[in-house]
Design an enzyme around this catalytic site. Structure first.
Site, PDB file in Angstrom:
ATOM      1  N   HIS A 151      82.901  -0.320  24.505  1.00 36.59           N
ATOM      2  CA  HIS A 151      82.262   0.947  24.874  1.00 36.59           C
ATOM      3  C   HIS A 151      80.775   0.951  24.492  1.00 36.59           C
ATOM      4  O   HIS A 151      80.267   1.887  23.834  1.00 36.59           O
ATOM      5  CB  HIS A 151      82.970   2.143  24.215  1.00 36.59           C
ATOM      6  CG  HIS A 151      82.920   3.376  25.067  1.00 36.59           C
ATOM      7  ND1 HIS A 151      81.982   4.364  24.878  1.00 36.59           N
ATOM      8  CD2 HIS A 151      83.670   3.767  26.120  1.00 36.59           C
ATOM      9  CE1 HIS A 151      82.169   5.322  25.780  1.00 36.59           C
ATOM     10  NE2 HIS A 151      83.187   4.982  26.551  1.00 36.59           N
ATOM     11  N   HIS A 211      85.053  -1.487  31.692  1.00 39.81           N
ATOM     12  CA  HIS A 211      84.384  -0.406  30.959  1.00 39.81           C
ATOM     13  C   HIS A 211      83.762  -0.969  29.682  1.00 39.81           C
ATOM     14  O   HIS A 211      83.578  -0.245  28.704  1.00 39.81           O
ATOM     15  CB  HIS A 211      85.381   0.713  30.645  1.00 39.81           C
ATOM     16  CG  HIS A 211      84.755   2.039  30.295  1.00 39.81           C
ATOM     17  ND1 HIS A 211      83.690   2.585  30.985  1.00 39.81           N
ATOM     18  CD2 HIS A 211      85.043   2.938  29.319  1.00 39.81           C
ATOM     19  CE1 HIS A 211      83.373   3.758  30.447  1.00 39.81           C
ATOM     20  NE2 HIS A 211      84.172   3.995  29.419  1.00 39.81           N
ATOM     21  N   ASP A 224      89.345   6.567  31.752  1.00 35.36           N
ATOM     22  CA  ASP A 224      88.500   5.666  30.972  1.00 35.36           C
ATOM     23  C   ASP A 224      89.005   5.471  29.540  1.00 35.36           C
ATOM     24  O   ASP A 224      89.783   6.268  29.023  1.00 35.36           O
ATOM     25  CB  ASP A 224      87.078   6.240  30.885  1.00 35.36           C
ATOM     26  CG  ASP A 224      86.350   6.180  32.226  1.00 35.36           C
ATOM     27  OD1 ASP A 224      87.012   5.955  33.250  1.00 35.36           O
ATOM     28  OD2 ASP A 224      85.111   6.367  32.230  1.00 35.36           O
ATOM     29  N   ASP A 225      88.500   4.430  28.938  1.00 29.73           N
ATOM     30  CA  ASP A 225      88.606   4.159  27.489  1.00 29.73           C
ATOM     31  C   ASP A 225      89.970   3.652  27.024  1.00 29.73           C
ATOM     32  O   ASP A 225      90.165   3.422  25.840  1.00 29.73           O
ATOM     33  CB  ASP A 225      88.215   5.379  26.626  1.00 29.73           C
ATOM     34  CG  ASP A 225      86.793   5.854  26.880  1.00 29.73           C
ATOM     35  OD1 ASP A 225      86.105   5.236  27.719  1.00 29.73           O
ATOM     36  OD2 ASP A 225      86.374   6.847  26.261  1.00 29.73           O
ATOM     37  N   HIS A 228      90.287  10.724  30.723  1.00 31.54           N
ATOM     38  CA  HIS A 228      90.488   9.705  29.690  1.00 31.54           C
ATOM     39  C   HIS A 228      91.959   9.652  29.325  1.00 31.54           C
ATOM     40  O   HIS A 228      92.497  10.653  28.833  1.00 31.54           O
ATOM     41  CB  HIS A 228      89.623  10.032  28.464  1.00 31.54           C
ATOM     42  CG  HIS A 228      88.151  10.039  28.774  1.00 31.54           C
ATOM     43  ND1 HIS A 228      87.534  11.084  29.403  1.00 31.54           N
ATOM     44  CD2 HIS A 228      87.200   9.091  28.567  1.00 31.54           C
ATOM     45  CE1 HIS A 228      86.244  10.799  29.569  1.00 31.54           C
ATOM     46  NE2 HIS A 228      86.020   9.593  29.070  1.00 31.54           N
TER      47      HIS A 228
END
Ligand code: ZN
Length: 452
Positions: free
Chosen positions: A329, A325, A275-276, A419
């Site tokens: 955020h 995503h 993620d991210d 991540h």
């Protein structure tokens, strides 16, 4: 005259010899006392009120004040407890407390002392027990088993896996599946007795029945096998100042467990998710995924799409899945429809624009979702995907810790949250991908796993 002289000379020689003997004696004493800090001497506890001489209590002295104080206090405590037990029969000559000791290891870093206690009260059978005390030489601290391990590592999981894998392949131990399962659930608190040697740790457990603290067996594990989880002071070899007393383990674990690779069908499928990102760490992760013919899912942020368009295109070309995503955020549960349109809709569009690929899954940041968010996502054809394993790589930037978490939780159908914006997480994933592939796991995208 002649005779007189002959008589005088031996006196002088005797005197010189006597002086020489004293000088040599002093030198020997000084040499011995400098060594003795590394050796141990025996001290006997003499209690004033030991009327019937029922005490035979001794303990070692290392000339390390903090350690010596604790050993003396330990001996005193045994003696006091015994005195309390015989209060009503203190003149019975059958009463006897014997506390003897052995010192299996004296090193620069640790000292281990084993006390054997025999307690006989009047007509009762003597009660025998063993007490092991381990000390850190530098701090003088008495060590618990947990003190041996580095914080933020999955010490329990690693030790459980080492023991499980050893007994799983050790025919002579004859452990059944249920016993092996219990070994895998091992609790560090359940290990009370252990010893530190120069290059091994001996722990006392009953591999067939972890709950049984009476019938334990000594199991030696090479320090290097546990190097990833041991505190630095206890992971390195600790040369002994005297030869370690002979180690007599029931079992010796000298190598890392290397389970035979199992066929793919037996190990299972795992979805690694990152993620991210993307970030500057993403490409080396993609390199390793390609090398192991493995697929992953990347939950990317919309605002990073142009900056990392190369990584995004590469993901699509190499068969990975890109998921939504949100743009920045966002916690989607607090947003208006217009804001959802920006966070979710714009992210869909920028990914399409950069890669030509349309995401089919969304992971709401923080896992924060509700019916409105799900309904809005469904409008874009997006399935919501959370995770089943959180190795907390966002919190603990320690690749060994994260690696151990992944290894400990890997199982069929798991969705692992990582991540790729942290170098430590990418390092951990790179190690885990190789090792889990070797164990027969297959890495698939979330859409493959869930059939979307
Ligand atoms: Zn996130």
């Amino acid at each position: 005259m002649h005779a007189f002289h002959r008589h005088k000379r031996p006196v002088l020689i005797t005197l010189l010899i006597a002086v020489a003997v004293i000088v040599v004696g002093i030198i020997i004493y000084l040499v011995l006392s400098s060594i003795s800090a590394n050796q141990s001497q025996q001290e006997r506890l003499v209690e004033q009120n030991d009327i019937t001489r029922s005490l035979d209590v001794s303990y070692p002295v290392f000339k390390i004040e903090k350690v010596d104080t604790q050993l003396e206090a330990f001996a005193k405590k045994q003696s006091d407890a015994f005195a309390a037990k015989i209060r009503d029969s203190q003149y019975d000559p059958r009463n006897k407390l014997v506390l003897s000791f052995a010192v299996p290891h004296i090193g620069d870093r640790t000292i281990s002392v084993v006390f054997e206690k025999s307690e006989k009260i009047a007509e009762k059978e003597p009660a025998l027990s063993r007490h092991i005390l381990n000390f850190d030489v530098t701090s003088g601290k008495r060590l618990s088993f947990k003190d041996l391990f580095r914080p933020h590592t999955d010490a329990r999981g690693v030790l459980a896996a080492v023991l499980h894998d050893f007994f799983d392949t050790n025919q002579s131990a004859e452990l059944n599946d249920e016993q092996l399962g219990k070994l895998r659930d091992l609790n560090l608190d359940s290990i009370r007795d252990f010893l530190l040697y120069e290059d091994a740790i001996m722990l006392y457990i009953n591999p067939k029945d972890m709950a049984n603290v009476k019938a334990t067996q000594p199991i030696a594990i090479k320090k290097e096998v546990l190097a990833a989880i041991l505190n630095d002071s206890y992971a390195v070899a600790d040369p002994a100042h005297k030869p370690d007393s002979e180690m007599k383990p029931a079992y010796a674990i000298n190598t890392m467990p290397r389970p035979a690779p199992r066929p793919v069908s037996q190990a299972g499928r795992i979805a690694l998710t990152f993620d991210d990102g993307p970030s500057e760490h993403t490409n080396r992760l993609l390199d390793v995924l390609a090398q192991h013919q493995s697929k992953a899912t990347f939950y990317v942020l919309g605002h990073l799409a142009h900056r990392h368009s190369g990584e995004l295109r590469r993901m699509v070309q190499e068969g990975h899945e890109i998921g939504n995503h949100t743009w920045l955020h966002a916690n989607l549960t607090h947003l208006s429809t217009a804001q959802l349109e920006h966070e979710i809709g714009d992210t869909q569009r920028v990914i399409q624009e950069v890669t030509g690929y349309t995401p089919r899954t969304i992971r709401p940041p923080y896992g924060a979702t509700n019916d409105t968010v799900r309904a809005f996502s469904a409008g874009y054809g997006l399935h919501e995907v959370l995770w089943s394993v959180d190795p907390k790589d966002w919190q603990v930037h320690d690749s060994t810790y994260v690696y151990n978490q992944i290894m400990a939780t890997a199982a069929e159908g798991q969705v692992i949250l990582l991540h790729d914006i942290y170098g430590s997480s990418v390092d951990a994933a790179i190690r885990a991908i190789a090792d889990l592939k070797a164990r027969g796991f297959q890495f698939v995208t979330v859409s493959e796993l869930f059939g979307y």
